[in-house]
Design an enzyme around this catalytic site. Structure first.
Site, PDB file in Angstrom:
ATOM      1  CG  HIS A   1     -22.372  11.442   2.097  1.00  0.00           C
ATOM      2  ND1 HIS A   1     -22.228  12.407   3.068  1.00  0.00           N
ATOM      3  CD2 HIS A   1     -21.149  11.323   1.516  1.00  0.00           C
ATOM      4  CE1 HIS A   1     -20.973  12.830   3.084  1.00  0.00           C
ATOM      5  NE2 HIS A   1     -20.296  12.204   2.146  1.00  0.00           N
TER       6      HIS A   1
ATOM      7  CB  SER B   1     -17.981  15.725   5.817  1.00  0.00           C
ATOM      8  OG  SER B   1     -18.688  14.752   5.084  1.00  0.00           O
TER       9      SER B   1
ATOM     10  CE  LYS C   1     -28.317  19.225   2.928  1.00  0.00           C
ATOM     11  NZ  LYS C   1     -28.771  19.182   4.313  1.00  0.00           N
TER      12      LYS C   1
ATOM     13  CE  LYS D   1     -19.193  19.844  -1.569  1.00  0.00           C
ATOM     14  NZ  LYS D   1     -18.062  19.007  -1.120  1.00  0.00           N
ATOM     15  CG  ASP D   2     -16.184  15.695  -4.321  1.00  0.00           C
ATOM     16  OD1 ASP D   2     -15.244  16.214  -3.735  1.00  0.00           O
ATOM     17  OD2 ASP D   2     -17.276  15.449  -3.760  1.00  0.00           O
TER      18      ASP D   2
ATOM     19  CD  GLN E   1     -14.072  11.852  -5.661  1.00  0.00           C
ATOM     20  OE1 GLN E   1     -13.225  12.017  -4.802  1.00  0.00           O
ATOM     21  NE2 GLN E   1     -15.338  11.650  -5.355  1.00  0.00           N
TER      22      GLN E   1
END
Ligand code: AMP
Length: 283
Positions: free
Chosen positions: A37, A187, A185, A150-151, A154
């Site tokens: 992030h 969450s 990485k 990473k997404d 999306q």
């Protein structure tokens, strides 16, 4: 750094900045922030005059059987990280601020794109993502918005949404940030126990394996996917949701490396669903 919990506060601050002619960058997140992030915030600080980060665990992108309630939260730690990376405003609304009673409008892409990859097991996920990002765009009215590769699905879906709905917002994709041992990485890595954390390395190992095959000239995506699948399947704690090679824009399956290809995976490590991917630009 200011903290806003209401839409009105964000609108007032953004209006003041726009009056000064400042360019606004938006970094949407669900909180429990890490260096992935932070890299989006860093890029936003580089490209914009003022940076707004949102921290909001969006209920409409979780199915009832998913981890909405368990999703990790630590807002004060998030603020420390955001401030240290130069964020100017954090938008941290309650669910009731974002979704008024009786809210019934969604933004949904009706092509096959959101049904591929993660959409197969998460049928309402991208409708929720498009709806909340669309709302954030309307609230913050940024010049640019920053998302992680990473997404990757999306990001592709949001590019389609921005085009279809004529949002005059530039989307900036940022590279995947990894732990030293390769794990992307996330969450959700916090859900992993020590044994699972070790087992989770099969995802990035499969990514590196696939990348190496492409570098060495392999063009047959079935062979690349098979090698990656075999590597992951050898780990007893891993259960594959999918490993797929798709067109980087449409998300349709492809049989050879041509144009922009996304090789993406979702793998359960124990109960935790993790994703990883790489993109090949074949020009
Ligand atoms: P999330 O909080 O998981 O919804 O992620 C918020 C944004 O951070 C999304 O655009 C993600 O793609 C991005 N992001 C999450 N993890 C990483 C990572 N390891 N590297 C780069 N971007 C990431």
């Amino acid at each position: 750094m200011k903290i806003a919990t209401t839409i009105a506060e964000v609108r007032a601050q953004v209006a003041a900045w726009k009056k000064e002619g400042l360019r606004i960058g938006l970094v949407p997140t669900m909180g429990y922030l890490h260096e992935g992030h932070a890299s989006l915030v860093d890029e936003a600080v580089r490209q914009c005059d003022r940076v707004v980060a949102s921290v909001f665990v969006n209920p409409t992108q979780f199915s009832p059987n998913e981890d909405l309630d368990a999703y990790p939260r630590d807002f004060s730690r998030d603020c420390t990280l955001l401030e240290s990376h130069g964020c100017h405003l954090v938008f941290h609304p309650e669910v009731e601020e974002m979704y008024l009673p009786g809210a019934a409008t969604y933004v949904e892409i009706l092509s096959e794109m959101p049904k591929q990859l993660c959409g197969k097991t998460r049928p309402i996920h991208f409708r929720g993502v498009c709806t909340v990002v669309s709302k954030l765009f309307n609230i913050v009215t940024p010049d640019k918005a920053f998302f992680g590769q990473k997404d990757a699905q999306q990001l592709a879906i949001l590019r389609q949404m921005v085009r279809d709905l004529s949002y005059g917002i530039q989307l900036v994709g940022c590279p995947i940030v990894r732990e030293e041992d390769g794990l992307a990485k996330s969450s959700r890595n916090t859900y992993l126990n020590a044994e699972e954390r070790q087992a989770a390395l099969v995802l990035s190992q499969a990514v590196f394996l696939g990348q190496k095959m492409v570098e060495e000239g392999e063009r047959d995506t079935a062979k690349i996917v098979a090698a990656m699948t075999d590597h992951i399947a050898a780990q007893p704690l891993a259960r594959i949701d999918y490993v797929s090679a798709v067109d980087g824009i449409t998300m349709e399956p492809v049989s050879s490396i041509q144009g922009t290809v996304l090789v993406a995976m979702a793998v359960y490590i124990g109960k935790t669903r993790l994703i990883d991917n790489f993109i090949v630009e074949d020009v």
